[in-house]
Scaffold this active site. Structure first.
Site, PDB file in Angstrom:
ATOM      1  N   CYS A 287       1.180  -1.078  -0.264  1.00  0.00           N
ATOM      2  CA  CYS A 287      -0.050  -0.268   0.241  1.00  0.00           C
ATOM      3  C   CYS A 287       0.688   1.752  -0.163  1.00  0.00           C
ATOM      4  CB  CYS A 287      -1.192   0.294   1.253  1.00  0.00           C
ATOM      5  SG  CYS A 287      -2.351  -1.356   1.561  1.00  0.00           S
ATOM      6  N   THR A 288       0.155   2.388  -0.520  1.00  0.00           N
ATOM      7  CA  THR A 288       0.847   3.803  -0.363  1.00  0.00           C
ATOM      8  C   THR A 288      -0.456   4.784  -0.616  1.00  0.00           C
ATOM      9  OG1 THR A 288       2.378   3.236  -2.409  1.00  0.00           O
ATOM     10  CG2 THR A 288       2.280   5.114  -2.286  1.00  0.00           C
TER      11      THR A 288
END
Length: 356
Positions: free
Chosen positions: A30-31
């Protein structure tokens, strides 16, 4: 081809049978990227990286929802002093496995995002503080607060309680932002809450801890000229958390001023696609899972954009078009439908059973 089939094909060596809110300890995922100086609205994007379907749905909760922060599905995760509350604010969220909130925002313009952080340590249980099982950490803020400052004051009074299933722990950190552009990153390191609070904290990925990520970014800035970009600028190009952090920071700094919301959302989506993990990056080689979905939130007009990576369509919905009064129905939409496109606000239906 169904989404589950695609993930098995791409990451067959990394698939685990997961029941409940679990973040596997060997994976980065995730970002999150916040754009709070565009000159228009405050928008934020995130990617969700995982080896199989997290059963994502877009859910609208009205005000007045009664919550028990100790419940994890049918189990009781907090044995002593679980937090209990009734929501003050309506919200639009994407649950994970139906028992926690991975991403979402509320009607006041506060948004939350939970991302994996292997080094998370909530410390021993302090029974003097109300406990909230990790999956509801962000939802607790959405239900009860309108701004980052309010959320920080409230979250200091509770303790997230680690959830463990099948030997895997829900090690996560939390990003917050609001419609003014304020931002905060919350991490529990060695049992202590560490908060990075300020508009400058726009990008978040995974390990190492946030202070170390910031140090790596400063080192990069000594070698990369952000002020004079070119096609020869050397950038970290792989899919590790540190590479994604630095690449997202670089390209975010280059975004042109948008003329309208369409350009603004397209710009932030371009960053999120840039830092996504493609299906050609198998877990057994990269140690990182492929991107399952991407979201963008416009915190001023309260609009949620959603893009499933196994479908060619972008959809969006307007929170303020729903009945958000206490007693209204919980509304839900399954985004895994290639027949959906564009504004899907009127395609939601009443949930037979509300998540958590």
């Amino acid at each position: 081809m169904k989404r589950q089939m695609i993930y098995r094909t791409v990451a067959s060596a990394a698939i685990f049978v997961v029941v409940g809110f679990v973040f596997l300890q060997a994976a980065d995922a995730c970002t999150r990227v916040l754009w709070n100086d565009s000159g228009l609205n405050v928008v934020v994007g995130r990617t969700m990286d995982w080896p199989e379907s997290t059963q994502p749905e877009i859910v609208v909760f009205p005000r007045g929802m009664k919550r028990d922060g100790g419940l994890l599905g049918t189990e009781t995760a907090v044995k002593v002093n679980p937090a209990k509350w009734t929501s003050k604010y309506a919200s639009m969220v994407v649950p994970v496995y139906g028992i926690g909130t991975a991403d979402g925002f509320n009607e006041a313009g506060l948004a939350i995002h939970m991302l994996y952080l292997k080094s998370t340590d909530f410390g021993p249980r302090d029974p003097s503080k109300p406990g909230v099982q990790t999956g509801l950490w962000g939802q607790y803020a959405l239900d009860n607060t309108a701004t980052v400052a309010q959320a920080l004051a409230l979250l200091k009074k509770i303790q997230p309680v680690m959830v463990e299933m099948h030997g895997h722990k829900a090690t996560v950190h939390l990003a917050l932002e609001d419609a003014t552009g304020d931002s905060a990153i919350l991490e529990y390191i060695n049992g202590k809450l560490v908060i990075h609070h300020g508009r400058q904290y726009r990008v978040m990925t995974n390990d190492p801890s946030y202070d170390q990520q910031l140090a790596l970014l400063q080192k990069m800035k000594k070698e990369v000229d952000f002020a004079h970009p070119s096609s020869n600028t050397p950038l970290p190009g792989n899919v590790s958390a540190t590479d994604r952090f630095q690449r997202a920071s670089y390209f975010s700094a280059l975004l042109p001023k948008p003329k309208n919301e369409r350009e603004e959302v397209a710009s932030i989506l371009s960053i999120m696609r840039n830092v996504s993990v493609p299906f050609g990056a198998p877990y057994q080689s990269f140690g990182i899972y492929n991107t399952e979905y991407r979201t963008v939130i416009d915190l001023n007009i309260k609009r949620y954009y959603f893009e499933l990576t196994t479908a060619p369509n972008v959809i969006w919905a307007d929170l303020m078009k729903f009945d958000l009064n206490p007693g209204a129905s919980v509304m839900v939409l399954n985004p895994d439908n290639t027949g959906l496109s564009g504004n899907v606000t009127d395609r939601f239906h009443r949930a037979e059973k509300a998540p958590f």
